[in-house]
Every structure is written in C-alpha cells, then in structure tokens.
Design a protein around this motif. Sequence first.
Motif, PDB file in Angstrom:
ATOM      1  N   ALA A 162      27.784  47.649  51.369  1.00 31.23           N
ATOM      2  CA  ALA A 162      28.366  46.827  50.309  1.00 31.23           C
ATOM      3  C   ALA A 162      27.938  45.370  50.434  1.00 31.23           C
ATOM      4  O   ALA A 162      27.611  44.714  49.434  1.00 31.23           O
ATOM      5  CB  ALA A 162      29.884  46.942  50.334  1.00 31.23           C
ATOM      6  N   GLU A 172      24.396  44.836  49.379  1.00 34.35           N
ATOM      7  CA  GLU A 172      24.253  44.890  47.929  1.00 34.35           C
ATOM      8  C   GLU A 172      24.945  43.728  47.223  1.00 34.35           C
ATOM      9  O   GLU A 172      24.899  43.626  45.992  1.00 34.35           O
ATOM     10  CB  GLU A 172      24.822  46.215  47.408  1.00 34.35           C
ATOM     11  CG  GLU A 172      24.034  47.437  47.890  1.00 34.35           C
ATOM     12  CD  GLU A 172      24.678  48.746  47.453  1.00 34.35           C
ATOM     13  OE1 GLU A 172      25.824  48.701  46.943  1.00 34.35           O
ATOM     14  OE2 GLU A 172      24.037  49.797  47.627  1.00 34.35           O
ATOM     15  N   ARG A 196      28.158  43.083  47.038  1.00 34.68           N
ATOM     16  CA  ARG A 196      29.450  43.385  46.431  1.00 34.68           C
ATOM     17  C   ARG A 196      30.563  42.587  47.127  1.00 34.68           C
ATOM     18  O   ARG A 196      30.511  42.340  48.331  1.00 34.68           O
ATOM     19  CB  ARG A 196      29.766  44.867  46.521  1.00 34.68           C
ATOM     20  CG  ARG A 196      28.987  45.714  45.510  1.00 34.68           C
ATOM     21  CD  ARG A 196      29.413  47.173  45.588  1.00 34.68           C
ATOM     22  NE  ARG A 196      28.622  47.908  46.590  1.00 34.68           N
ATOM     23  CZ  ARG A 196      29.104  48.922  47.288  1.00 34.68           C
ATOM     24  NH1 ARG A 196      30.362  49.280  47.161  1.00 34.68           N
ATOM     25  NH2 ARG A 196      28.329  49.552  48.153  1.00 34.68           N
TER      26      ARG A 196
END
Length: 397
Positions: free
Chosen positions: A386, A389, A391
Amino acid sequence: MALVDHDPLLKVTWTDPVTGKNGYLVVHSLVSGLATGGTRMRAGCTLSEVADLARGMARKTAVFGLPVGGAKGGIDCDPKDPDATGVLRRFITAMRPWVDTHWVTAEDLGVPQHLIDDIFADLGLHQSYHAAIRRSPDVERTLRRVRAGLNAPVPGGLLLGDVVGGYGVAQSCLGVVHARGWNHARTAVAVQGVGTMGGGAAYYLHEAGLDVVAVADAAGTLYHPDGLDVPALLDARDRYGEIDRSQVPADVLRLPREAVLEIEVDVLIPAAISYAITPDRVPAVAARVVVEAANTPVTEEAEELLAVRGIPVIPDFVANAGAAAWAWWLLLGRVDADPVLSFQVLREEMLAKIPPLLAAWDAERTTPRRAALGLADRQAEQNRVAEQEGRVLLSIP
C-alpha cells in the motif's frame, strides 16, 4: 525471516547529563511515518530489552491491522528513585524530534500515563499521543476524544485507560476457554503480577466466573484452591502493586513468589516481568495453557520446551495487545469515551484472534506464536504494498 522481524531502523542511547543514567529509544519500523510503543522505567533496563519490545510492538500493530509501526522507550532507573521523574522529563525532552512527529508513546512499566502526559503538556505537546494527534484536521477535537476515552470511569472506581489492557488479556483467556469448551466455573487461573495488566486480567476473569486461585506479587504467592476474593486483594494493593498481607484472610496460603508458576491450573498468566519462565522452570509449570500478559515473560527456548510438553503459549503480541490496539482505535475514532463500546470491540477482536491459533496448534502442533507471526507477516506485506502504491493508510478524524 518474518517480515516483522527485521533489524530495527533506529537505536538511540541517551545518557542523562544530571544522573548519568541511560535511556534508550528503538524504532523498529515506520508505517505511515509513525511508530508506537510505551516508555518503561526500571533498574537494569537495557538496549537489547528495548529492541525486543520494539519488535513486539511491530508484531502487535501488524496482527491487529493497525497502520503504524513499532517502537519502544526505556530508561535504566528505579521508578522509586527520587530523581526518576526528572530523568524521565529529560529523556522525553531529548527525544522531542521523535515524539513530535514520529513516535507515539504511552505508559509502561514504572511510568504511569498521567506522569508522561504531564511531561508532554509541560513541553507544549498536550498528550503523549501527540505525533498522531497533530495529523488530525481538528486537533482539539481529537485531543478531547483521546482524553475523554483515557479518563472514562468504569465500575470499580478506575479509569478506562487504566483497565483496558487487563481486560484484553482476560478476553484472550476467555478465548482459550471458549475454544476449549471449558466450563467457566471449573476453570482455574493463576496470575503472576497484580499490576495494571495482571490485576486487571484477574479482576475481569473473576467477574466472568473463573476461579482465580493464585496471584503473586513481589512479596510472594497467595493461594486458595477454591478461588481468591480478587477485588478485595486488589483493593489492598499499594501504589507499587504489592498486596498488604495484613488484609489477606487467614485461610489464604502464603507461598514463595515462584510458586505461582507451579500451581496446577488451566491457565497461567505471567504478567509481571520479562523472561520469568526460563528453560530451568519449564518442568515445574503445571498449567494447560500459558497466556502472556507481560512482554516476553517466556523465553524462546522455554516456549519450545513447553510445546514439547503439550503446553501452548498465547504470545504477548496477541494476548497483551489490547491496550495498544484500543489506543489506536480511540485515535482513529472506532471507539470513544463509552466503555461499553470499547469493551465490546476489544472482546470481539480478542475472541476472534485466539481460536485460529489454537486450531493450528491442535491440527499441526504449530505454536500459537508461529501462527500469529503468519498473520502479522501478511498484514505487514499489505502495508508495504500500500505504501509503495502511495495509498493513504492512516486517517485520524
């Protein structure tokens, strides 16, 4: 090697310019730029001890799916020392770059929450969760929620923030009881240590109808085969967690301190010191299951020997993680100042965590520790992906 068991990111050794006492900060991992872990104070505290505890915090946050890494602070000082508060104040001041932006700390052995909060307030940081609270779009509202949660009254005249850790340990034990199908009234428990964690666990297990037949403090073990009056014994504690023997009924046996580990019970809860159960003590352990309430009370070698004897150990980073998990649920707004909601969420989480660990033990003799590390690894990998990426993992209302 498990993903949560890598070398720590940072180790700091600090020497107090006034007393010469040493303090340590270990940041094991950062998730969302944050790490969480309490600050302890005890004579003999070492850097390696703090590093072990920081790794344990990383395991706790991963097992409970919290978007934060693990850290720990420790000071080699007797909390009864007249200079102790000054040493703690200077340590937190020296660690200000970390407590201001990255390290969320709290109470631990020898350091009550009100004391560390007072020091943070004196530094203009309001509260020891400051590094997380400052990320909220409404800092004052979040600060009010945290303070209200920590200071919410619960039955018995205590505060929610003081009992939630022990309540979590009790629910871990009840998870064992439910998974095993044991009758509450016929389940015997021994507790080593009657401080915040051990005393709270004993209280809530007694409330649930289990027989707490033995408790131990620094002065020795108190034992009654039909069960102890736990609330009365806890009321007889002094501020250092020792029970006034003059208030103990005459029919309660006084045994040596180490005897608590040897009493035949269904559940043994070591809740006092780290490394209490070493290989040489394993032959004397007479419990069916050990639930770790202290941090690392069973050494790795002793745990393997207990497994050979057919005694599973519910690891500390699951069993005693209730306080840490609850603090973050409070920060994230999942719980508030309502103790009923807090107890409900913690009970549900703990009762869900324990049965799979015992199922793995029953099916394949996979120790609960290895099974729980598998859960932690999977969450750590999800966090890593996460963050790669981009996020957002952490959002504090």
